[in-house]
Design an enzyme around this catalytic site. Structure first.
Site, short mmCIF file in Angstrom:
data_model
loop_
_atom_site.label_atom_id
_atom_site.label_comp_id
_atom_site.label_asym_id
_atom_site.label_seq_id
_atom_site.Cartn_x
_atom_site.Cartn_y
_atom_site.Cartn_z
N CYS A 95 0.82 -1.21 0.00
CA CYS A 95 0.00 0.00 0.00
C CYS A 95 0.86 1.27 0.00
O CYS A 95 1.46 1.57 -1.03
CB CYS A 95 -1.00 -0.05 1.14
SG CYS A 95 -2.42 0.99 0.82
N ARG A 137 -12.55 6.24 -1.69
CA ARG A 137 -11.49 5.46 -1.06
C ARG A 137 -11.81 3.97 -1.19
O ARG A 137 -12.97 3.56 -1.04
CB ARG A 137 -11.40 5.88 0.40
CG ARG A 137 -10.15 5.40 1.10
CD ARG A 137 -9.99 6.04 2.46
NE ARG A 137 -8.81 5.49 3.10
CZ ARG A 137 -7.57 5.95 2.90
NH1 ARG A 137 -7.37 7.01 2.14
NH2 ARG A 137 -6.53 5.37 3.48
N HIS A 205 -3.25 -5.70 2.49
CA HIS A 205 -2.90 -5.81 3.90
C HIS A 205 -3.41 -7.17 4.40
O HIS A 205 -4.08 -7.90 3.68
CB HIS A 205 -3.61 -4.73 4.73
CG HIS A 205 -3.19 -3.34 4.39
ND1 HIS A 205 -1.92 -2.85 4.59
CD2 HIS A 205 -3.90 -2.29 3.90
CE1 HIS A 205 -1.86 -1.58 4.23
NE2 HIS A 205 -3.05 -1.22 3.80
N1 GLN Z 1 -1.96 6.86 2.22
C1 GLN Z 1 -2.11 5.98 1.10
C2 GLN Z 1 -3.47 6.05 0.44
O1 GLN Z 1 -4.46 6.35 1.10
C3 GLN Z 1 -1.79 4.56 1.53
C4 GLN Z 1 -2.77 3.99 2.52
C5 GLN Z 1 -2.33 2.67 3.09
O2 GLN Z 1 -1.14 2.41 3.20
N2 GLN Z 1 -3.26 1.85 3.53
O3 GLN Z 1 -3.59 5.79 -0.74
#
Ligand code: GLN
Length: 250
Positions: A95, A137, A205
């Site tokens: 990520c 998101r 993750h």
């Molecule tokens: N900050 C990054 C995004 O929102 C990565 C998020 C994350 O590592 N889960 O795209």
């Protein structure tokens, strides 16, 4: 008896790139070596410390937008990650870590920052035409059918990111796999991640290696050569099957 030298696993900046529990990937790799009677050393690299170039596997996890900017600045300094990979080290970047090993990524205010450019991808808040609303998101379960060249079973994880990631034109590497549930890279071809040499970037993750031990063994085999198979606890496979059923993918 000559003992083989310990496999060194570097966990990079866990205070900045540890928000989503991806430090568990180091635990999984280390334990799978110990179960085989092989020596291992986990090297925690705190933010602000130089990154050693002598480790075998480098792990970068997920994080929030601003810590991710700080992490990228630190990792670019000294170029040790690039040197280590040129010398044969493997990388698993998840990520925010995945975004950071690409060419560019957005900070919290949308400003585009330079990544490490270990892999030929770029991340933006949106690749929609100017004026179009950015995509929501990406939050939830993600299931990926890995590229057949990797010889891996279906990968399970969860994702939580605002960024979308696409390959640079003419870049090297190939996607980690096809997204069967979730968003992943968020590109029209519905792929997740990238594999380039011994470097893997992904949005999964989990920690991803706890849920997908075959991926852990693939990384270990890249730096160690072939390893004896390891029968995990039967509960682990039962959990994977239950997860597949719950997500209605086989
Ligand atoms: N900050 C990054 C995004 O929102 C990565 C998020 C994350 O590592 N889960 O795209």
């Amino acid at each position: 008896m000559i003992r083989p030298s310990a496999t060194r696993i570097a966990l990079i900046y866990p205070e900045l790139l540890g928000t989503y529990g991806d430090g568990g990937n180091a635990i999984v790799l280390a334990q799978r070596l110990r179960w085989r009677g092989l020596p291992v050393e986990v090297v925690h690299v705190p933010a602000g410390e130089p990154i050693p170039d002598s480790c075998d596997i480098y792990l970068l996890g997920g994080g929030e937008d601003e810590p991710q900017v700080l992490a990228a600045e630190g990792i670019r300094q000294g170029r040790s990650l690039l040197r280590a990979v040129a010398g044969g080290a493997a990388v698993l970047a998840v990520c925010a870590g995945y975004q950071v090993i690409g060419a560019t990524f957005p900070g919290g205010d949308g400003t585009v920052h330079d990544g490490v450019h270990l892999v030929d991808v770029e991340t933006r808040r949106s690749f929609e035409p100017p004026g179009a609303p950015p995509p929501p998101r990406a939050v939830g379960d993600i299931v990926v059918q890995p590229d057949p060249r990797l010889g891996l079973p279906t990968l399970y994880g969860y994702e939580n990111h605002g960024g979308r990631t696409r390959p640079l034109p003419g870049g090297s590497g190939f996607p980690l796999g096809a997204v069967r549930l979730g968003v992943g890279n968020g590109t029209p071809d519905r792929t997740d991640g990238i594999v380039d040499g011994k470097v893997i970037g992904t949005y999964l993750h989990g920690p991803v290696l706890a849920q997908n031990p075959a991926l852990a063994d693939l990384l270990l085999s890249w730096v160690h050569g072939s390893l004896p198979p390891l029968d995990g606890p039967p509960e682990a496979e039962r959990l994977r099957q239950a997860r597949a059923r719950a997500l209605a993918v086989s």
